[in-house]
Design a protein around this motif. Sequence first.
Motif, PDB file in Angstrom:
ATOM      1  N   MET A   1       0.847  -1.074  -0.036  1.00  0.00           N
ATOM      2  CA  MET A   1      -0.087  -0.027   0.004  1.00  0.00           C
ATOM      3  C   MET A   1       0.689   1.374  -0.050  1.00  0.00           C
ATOM      4  SD  MET A   1      -2.885   1.317   2.749  1.00  0.00           S
ATOM      5  CE  MET A   1      -3.828  -0.267   2.319  1.00  0.00           C
ATOM      6  N   THR A   2       0.616   2.488  -0.748  1.00  0.00           N
ATOM      7  CA  THR A   2       1.228   3.428  -1.171  1.00  0.00           C
ATOM      8  C   THR A   2       1.089   4.204   0.228  1.00  0.00           C
ATOM      9  OG1 THR A   2       0.923   3.647  -3.387  1.00  0.00           O
ATOM     10  CG2 THR A   2       1.733   5.469  -2.049  1.00  0.00           C
ATOM     11  N   THR A   3       2.308   4.783   0.914  1.00  0.00           N
ATOM     12  CA  THR A   3       2.011   5.602   2.227  1.00  0.00           C
ATOM     13  C   THR A   3       1.936   6.922   2.007  1.00  0.00           C
ATOM     14  OG1 THR A   3       4.469   6.034   2.547  1.00  0.00           O
ATOM     15  CG2 THR A   3       3.539   3.783   3.303  1.00  0.00           C
ATOM     16  N   ALA A   4       1.428   7.510   3.083  1.00  0.00           N
ATOM     17  CA  ALA A   4       1.500   9.416   2.907  1.00  0.00           C
ATOM     18  C   ALA A   4       2.990   9.696   2.500  1.00  0.00           C
ATOM     19  CB  ALA A   4       1.043   9.973   4.123  1.00  0.00           C
ATOM     20  N   HIS A   5       3.996   9.170   2.715  1.00  0.00           N
ATOM     21  CA  HIS A   5       5.198   9.698   2.731  1.00  0.00           C
ATOM     22  C   HIS A   5       5.633   9.417   1.118  1.00  0.00           C
ATOM     23  CE1 HIS A   5       9.824   9.545   2.635  1.00  0.00           C
ATOM     24  NE2 HIS A   5       9.703  10.474   3.631  1.00  0.00           N
ATOM     25  N   ASP A   6       4.960   8.119   0.611  1.00  0.00           N
ATOM     26  CA  ASP A   6       5.189   8.063  -0.557  1.00  0.00           C
ATOM     27  C   ASP A   6       4.399   9.006  -1.625  1.00  0.00           C
ATOM     28  OD1 ASP A   6       6.941   5.899  -0.236  1.00  0.00           O
ATOM     29  OD2 ASP A   6       5.461   4.569   0.103  1.00  0.00           O
ATOM     30  N   ALA A   7       3.307   9.282  -1.174  1.00  0.00           N
ATOM     31  CA  ALA A   7       2.262  10.200  -1.914  1.00  0.00           C
ATOM     32  C   ALA A   7       3.175  11.529  -1.922  1.00  0.00           C
ATOM     33  CB  ALA A   7       1.059  10.332  -1.206  1.00  0.00           C
ATOM     34  N   ASP A   8       3.807  11.948  -0.941  1.00  0.00           N
ATOM     35  CA  ASP A   8       4.657  13.197  -0.788  1.00  0.00           C
ATOM     36  C   ASP A   8       5.762  13.093  -2.074  1.00  0.00           C
ATOM     37  OD1 ASP A   8       3.259  14.320   1.023  1.00  0.00           O
ATOM     38  OD2 ASP A   8       4.559  13.933   2.514  1.00  0.00           O
ATOM     39  N   LEU A   9       6.406  11.999  -2.000  1.00  0.00           N
ATOM     40  CA  LEU A   9       7.360  11.746  -2.979  1.00  0.00           C
ATOM     41  C   LEU A   9       6.817  11.902  -4.367  1.00  0.00           C
ATOM     42  CD1 LEU A   9      10.030   9.010  -2.873  1.00  0.00           C
ATOM     43  CD2 LEU A   9       9.113   9.645  -4.939  1.00  0.00           C
ATOM     44  N   HIS A  10       5.903  11.229  -4.658  1.00  0.00           N
ATOM     45  CA  HIS A  10       5.235  11.297  -6.035  1.00  0.00           C
ATOM     46  C   HIS A  10       4.976  12.845  -6.473  1.00  0.00           C
ATOM     47  CE1 HIS A  10       4.430   7.132  -7.440  1.00  0.00           C
ATOM     48  NE2 HIS A  10       4.006   6.894  -6.054  1.00  0.00           N
ATOM     49  N   GLN A  11       4.359  13.680  -5.437  1.00  0.00           N
ATOM     50  CA  GLN A  11       3.869  15.001  -5.822  1.00  0.00           C
ATOM     51  C   GLN A  11       5.110  15.819  -5.998  1.00  0.00           C
ATOM     52  OE1 GLN A  11       1.659  16.127  -2.255  1.00  0.00           O
ATOM     53  NE2 GLN A  11      -0.033  14.799  -2.942  1.00  0.00           N
ATOM     54  N   SER A  12       6.149  15.658  -5.076  1.00  0.00           N
ATOM     55  CA  SER A  12       7.428  16.410  -5.594  1.00  0.00           C
ATOM     56  C   SER A  12       8.003  15.982  -6.493  1.00  0.00           C
ATOM     57  CB  SER A  12       8.517  16.074  -4.416  1.00  0.00           C
ATOM     58  OG  SER A  12       8.046  16.589  -3.086  1.00  0.00           O
ATOM     59  N   ILE A  13       8.046  14.866  -7.270  1.00  0.00           N
ATOM     60  CA  ILE A  13       8.747  14.400  -8.306  1.00  0.00           C
ATOM     61  C   ILE A  13       7.654  14.888  -9.489  1.00  0.00           C
ATOM     62  CG2 ILE A  13       9.170  12.480  -9.909  1.00  0.00           C
ATOM     63  CD1 ILE A  13      11.323  12.611  -7.818  1.00  0.00           C
ATOM     64  N   GLN A  14       6.330  14.788  -9.398  1.00  0.00           N
ATOM     65  CA  GLN A  14       5.480  15.215 -10.416  1.00  0.00           C
ATOM     66  C   GLN A  14       5.626  16.686 -10.779  1.00  0.00           C
ATOM     67  OE1 GLN A  14       3.483  13.891 -12.614  1.00  0.00           O
ATOM     68  NE2 GLN A  14       3.106  11.829 -11.708  1.00  0.00           N
ATOM     69  N   ALA A  15       6.010  17.786  -9.584  1.00  0.00           N
ATOM     70  CA  ALA A  15       6.178  18.940  -9.667  1.00  0.00           C
ATOM     71  C   ALA A  15       7.503  19.429 -10.757  1.00  0.00           C
ATOM     72  CB  ALA A  15       6.294  19.691  -8.421  1.00  0.00           C
ATOM     73  N   ILE A  16       8.671  18.483 -10.412  1.00  0.00           N
ATOM     74  CA  ILE A  16       9.462  18.902 -11.372  1.00  0.00           C
ATOM     75  C   ILE A  16       9.816  17.912 -12.646  1.00  0.00           C
ATOM     76  CG2 ILE A  16      10.838  19.493  -9.230  1.00  0.00           C
ATOM     77  CD1 ILE A  16      12.380  16.967  -9.425  1.00  0.00           C
ATOM     78  N   ALA A  17       8.907  17.307 -13.030  1.00  0.00           N
ATOM     79  CA  ALA A  17       9.026  16.315 -13.990  1.00  0.00           C
ATOM     80  C   ALA A  17       8.929  16.956 -15.339  1.00  0.00           C
ATOM     81  CB  ALA A  17       7.757  15.085 -13.891  1.00  0.00           C
ATOM     82  N   PRO A  18       7.863  18.179 -15.420  1.00  0.00           N
ATOM     83  CA  PRO A  18       7.932  18.665 -16.878  1.00  0.00           C
ATOM     84  C   PRO A  18       9.405  19.153 -17.249  1.00  0.00           C
ATOM     85  CG  PRO A  18       6.034  19.337 -15.435  1.00  0.00           C
ATOM     86  CD  PRO A  18       7.029  18.663 -14.441  1.00  0.00           C
ATOM     87  N   GLU A  19      10.252  19.574 -16.497  1.00  0.00           N
ATOM     88  CA  GLU A  19      11.438  20.050 -16.755  1.00  0.00           C
ATOM     89  C   GLU A  19      12.335  19.221 -17.397  1.00  0.00           C
ATOM     90  OE1 GLU A  19      15.643  21.429 -14.547  1.00  0.00           O
ATOM     91  OE2 GLU A  19      13.586  21.772 -13.428  1.00  0.00           O
ATOM     92  N   PHE A  20      12.236  17.668 -16.905  1.00  0.00           N
ATOM     93  CA  PHE A  20      12.977  16.437 -17.457  1.00  0.00           C
ATOM     94  C   PHE A  20      12.308  15.944 -18.547  1.00  0.00           C
ATOM     95  CE2 PHE A  20      14.265  17.675 -13.200  1.00  0.00           C
ATOM     96  CZ  PHE A  20      15.708  17.673 -13.377  1.00  0.00           C
ATOM     97  N   VAL A  21      11.141  16.184 -18.684  1.00  0.00           N
ATOM     98  CA  VAL A  21      10.273  15.788 -20.095  1.00  0.00           C
ATOM     99  C   VAL A  21      11.046  16.750 -21.252  1.00  0.00           C
ATOM    100  CG1 VAL A  21       8.359  16.015 -21.441  1.00  0.00           C
ATOM    101  CG2 VAL A  21       8.114  14.916 -18.920  1.00  0.00           C
ATOM    102  N   ALA A  22      11.057  18.093 -20.887  1.00  0.00           N
ATOM    103  CA  ALA A  22      11.817  18.847 -21.637  1.00  0.00           C
ATOM    104  C   ALA A  22      13.170  18.393 -22.268  1.00  0.00           C
ATOM    105  CB  ALA A  22      11.835  20.348 -21.328  1.00  0.00           C
ATOM    106  N   ILE A  23      13.927  18.151 -21.189  1.00  0.00           N
ATOM    107  CA  ILE A  23      15.106  17.655 -21.315  1.00  0.00           C
ATOM    108  C   ILE A  23      15.325  16.202 -22.115  1.00  0.00           C
ATOM    109  CG2 ILE A  23      17.245  16.584 -20.240  1.00  0.00           C
ATOM    110  CD1 ILE A  23      16.839  18.717 -17.776  1.00  0.00           C
ATOM    111  N   ARG A  24      14.223  15.543 -21.928  1.00  0.00           N
ATOM    112  CA  ARG A  24      14.148  14.091 -22.729  1.00  0.00           C
ATOM    113  C   ARG A  24      13.884  14.510 -23.927  1.00  0.00           C
ATOM    114  NH1 ARG A  24      11.196  10.651 -26.158  1.00  0.00           N
ATOM    115  NH2 ARG A  24       9.060  11.340 -25.183  1.00  0.00           N
ATOM    116  N   HIS A  25      13.058  15.635 -24.475  1.00  0.00           N
ATOM    117  CA  HIS A  25      12.720  15.918 -25.757  1.00  0.00           C
ATOM    118  C   HIS A  25      14.160  16.362 -26.546  1.00  0.00           C
ATOM    119  CE1 HIS A  25       8.218  16.341 -24.942  1.00  0.00           C
ATOM    120  NE2 HIS A  25       8.706  15.101 -24.671  1.00  0.00           N
TER     121      HIS A  25
END
Length: 393
Positions: A1-25
Amino acid sequence: MTTAHDADLHQSIQAIAPEFVAIRHRIHAHPELAFEERRTSDLVAEQLAAHGYEVHRGLGTTGVVGTLRKGTGDRTLGIRADMDALPIQEKTGLEYASTLPGKMHACGHDGHTAILLCAARYLAESVDFNGTLHLIFQPAEENEGGALRMVEEGLFERFPCDEIYALHNAPGLPVGQIGMIAGPAMASFDRATVTLTGRSAHGAMPHHGIDVMQGAASIVLGLQSIVSREVDALRSAVITVGSIQAGATYNVVPETATIKIGVRTLDSQVRNQIETRLRDFIVAQARSFQLEADVLYERKYPVLVNHERQTARAREVAIQLLGEDNVVARGPVMGSEDFAYMLEHRPGAYVRLGNGLGEDGGCMVHNPLYDFNDRALPIGAAFWAALAKSYLA
């Protein structure tokens, strides 16, 4: 089961992910083949330095290693991403499609690189671990053995790793799932180059020559009997004839023919068996047609074997992050991967990251229409971050 701590990790990663999608492109638009990854390694080094990593360059020609130390702990962890592209003409029509004719990221290494860069930033800015993290950006995974080159040039002496991990995207596995299996997970890869020599003649008078085409045809058809009649049906092996080159016109019996053969197995004993039998079979078949045969047999990548303890660790991290239903057994597969060399020197595991089904990222790799699924990027980055936190906490 995903914990609250893991949910925070997901949210933090999602927040910066667009920058790295652009790098991927950016990486996707400028693909570089094996040992040519200079632009990509420049970008990787720049990103790592900006996030406070010690940057080491030149290992394996164009490899980059970023090192991050926190606390006083003596644990060390290695995570590897591959950077090279393939000699394929892209047909995706994407806005960020390859700008270089005959080269494209058809295996998702652009995604693997961006995933690890995303995790690198999060780990540097948001995680107080206790140990040393080595992020390994490897050149030349496709056929050229960049992992072996890095190992031979002192990778693990210069950057000690208690454990080593890598991932690869997996078309056919839904985004949001991770797959892995302990033990043999990917096949060895060997290749044989066969040169047959006969005697040329006019096509109207073949009896004046010794026809290499007859011998080549017999060899190609007969090779499959090694797998179907000599290898235990419960032990996997594949022999693929990828190329036959001979002659140039209609009315000449050619003097030489070249056959290129790929061999894949999941077992060292079967690997040895096929090498011996392939040589013997080709020479005997050639002799029966009065041909000379030269067989150059090259052992390339070994079987990739995931270590039990490290696979269990990766599985537990993935379950905590994604839930048990989204962590599946995946493999073994008959594809090959030079991360196997690193696993021969350090315990670790190689996992599969869902790239999607059907039109949602399901196009198979090494295809001119393939593209890495950007929705998988934050999931892969979160997995690396969770694994590093778990091991170096």
